[in-house]
Design a protein around this motif. Structure first.
Motif: not given
Length: 546
Positions: A67-78
């Motif tokens: 799920l790391d790529s999902l977590f990172k994308a969530c953080e980038q998009e706020g």
């Protein structure tokens, strides 16, 4: 079963499937597709005015970093997210309630279901609770018990290609207090969006790839052979069947084949859409009893049961199975020959991928309960080709049972009632009072020889009537696990009555090479139950001196 009851069932099925499903809008989730598309999901969600989501997944996927790529994308998009990673195989009412409470208490606005069918079922059932907070999970079980516009948005991210849950309106729940497995079925539970990213399935072990792929095939075939199915579901089933026959052997051999992985995701989606309208059948009804009673993985159960049920339907399914045979390139002189060849091809595909031909956990005393649960689920809901009564269910269950084990160990009159054999028997097959002769239950005994290894008076006779001699502890056999074959399915861990086995933890983030191992060697009695239960034959029993 009486003719009047069968007629009632057919009328019910016609009204539900033939009429109701035909006029219901052909709903399907909107798709994000392509390698790496999971990274686009948070922006997609934010664009719909959603700021906080609950991600539902399981411990394994959480630990290996999928799920790391999902977590990172969530953080980038706020996009604010909370993680619930306690979804279990065959999700329980307690597991679902925890997810619901986390969603409610933190003011989430949507669910992301990330994983296989269990994560999807957990998220869907929790979403049903959000919409109907005054109803319990058991009260929501059945068809059209939710019926609410308050079900929160659900974004489905499958990491297997089999359940089709991203395209279905059902959530399957297990009540472990009664060992009953049932579904919550409602159009409002259909995920609004699905992410088909083949990169997320690349790490699937071969065995899981096989069982989930055959699960999708079961969905397609049951939907296709059922009565009253809308015409478009037959086209979906045909597409799914062709894709599975063409691509499942490829991904089993080469898990990194992204094109074949993507095709399997489409097949699972098509099959899921098909059975959402045309329903499943008795394969699922029996498989659910195995999941509830013994924890048998759903895909594995379906993979084993499917050919037996199709055979037992007989001539009523020949024409439709013959059509599927033609689609996948199987020839024959007539419909019967093509249908039988098609069933044989399913069996061979399973055999080539290490799927057992029989199920070896079914106990005699559980068969009446299995029949009762299967009939309650299947009748009158499923529009199967042939309506079965009790006798036919018993007959089919007997056919799928493994009867290879001769359970004939015996205790002679030398027994002094010391109770050592009863205390050490891994399957609780031995009964008796202190200082009285004990008795072995032949329906439970697995001939492991543990009783003989602890008997001090030569009171145990083996299956040939010979005295089973006691062996010193250093010569007791121990399980040796082939780490390359093992898929960490945990069946051996659950089977071990002495709590000796564990699943290894990932050595680093992204590590998918987890496997079973013997943690408590001193507690192991060398019964071999783990090896007997292993569906991949990844465990062998070897003498302690070796």
């Amino acid at each position: 079963m009486s003719i009047i009851k069968k007629l009632f069932y057919r009328i019910f099925q016609f009204l539900l499937v033939g009429v109701g499903m035909t006029f219901m809008p052909q709903l399907s989730p909107k798709l994000l597709t392509g390698a790496g598309c999971i990274k686009k999901l948070p922006a997609f969600i934010k664009g719909r005015g959603i700021d906080k989501v609950l991600i539902v997944t399981d411990k394994v996927l959480s630990k290996i970093g999928l799920l790391d790529s999902l977590f990172k994308a969530c953080e980038q998009e706020g996009l604010t997210y909370l993680l619930y990673d306690e979804a279990i195989v065959n999700p329980s009412i307690e597991c679902i309630e925890k997810a619901y409470e986390m969603y409610r208490d933190h003011g989430c606005q949507a669910f992301i279901a990330f994983g296989g069918g269990s994560a999807m079922d957990c998220a869907k059932a929790a979403a049903a609770r959000v919409a109907r907070p005054r109803k319990s999970i058991s009260q929501l079980g059945g068809t059209l018990k939710v019926l609410s516009f308050k079900v929160p948005p659900l974004f489905a991210v499958p990491t297997t290609a089999g359940t089709g849950s991203e395209a279905t309106l059902a959530a399957v729940v297990t009540d472990y207090s009664t060992q009953h497995k049932y579904a919550i079925q409602d159009p409002s539970l259909l995920p609004r969006y699905a992410v088909l990213d083949p990169e997320l399935t690349v790490g699937l072990p071969p065995h899981t790839t096989a069982t989930t792929g055959l699960d999708a095939l079961t969905h397609a075939i049951e939907a296709y052979t059922n009565k009253f199915a809308p015409r478009y579901t037959r086209r979906l089933s045909e597409k799914a069947t062709k894709l599975i026959f063409e691509n499942l052997p490829k991904v089993y051999r080469d898990g990194k084949d992204l094109e074949a992985r993507a095709n399997m995701q489409l097949a699972a989606l098509y099959a899921g859409r098909a059975f959402s309208r045309a329903c499943v059948g008795y394969v699922h009804a029996i498989a659910h009893t195995l999941g509830g009673l013994y924890g048998t993985p759903h895909g594995l159960a379906n993979a084993i049961i499917l050919p037996y049920v199709m055979e037992d339907f007989g001539a009523t399914v020949y024409k439709k199975l013959a059509r599927l045979a033609e689609i996948v390139g199987i020839e024959g002189k007539n419909d019967e020959e093509k249908a039988r060849a098609f069933i044989a091809a399913i069996k061979q595909m399973g055999k080539d991928m290490g799927i057992p031909e029989k199920i070896d956990v079914i106990k005699d005393e559980d068969i009446p309960k299995m029949v009762r649960f299967a009939m309650r689920e299947g009748n009158p809901l499923y529009p199967v080709p042939v309506i079965w009564g009790k006798d036919q269910f018993v007959s089919t269950i007997e056919r799928i049972r493994s009867k290879d084990n001769k359970r004939v160990y015996y205790i002679n009159d030398k027994c002094i009632g010391c109770t050592l054999c009863a205390k050490n028997c891994p399957v609780f097959a031995i009964e008796g009072k202190l200082k009285e002769r004990h008795v072995i239950n032949p329906e439970r005994c697995i001939e492991c020889g543990v009783c003989a290894n602890v008997c001090n008076v030569d009171a145990i006779l083996d299956s040939e009537g010979k005295i089973a001699k006691k062996k010193p502890k250093q010569e007791w056999k121990k399980p040796v696990i082939d780490e390359e074959l093992c898929t960490a399915c945990s069946i051996c861990v659950q089977a071990c009555g002495k709590n000796c086995l564990r699943i290894s933890l990932p050595k680093y983030k992204g590590d998918i090479k987890v496997h079973a191992y013997l943690e408590n060697e001193n507690q192991c009695v060398g019964c071999g139950l783990c090896a007997l239960r292993c569906p991949l034959h990844a465990i062998t029993m070897k003498g302690g001196e070796a």
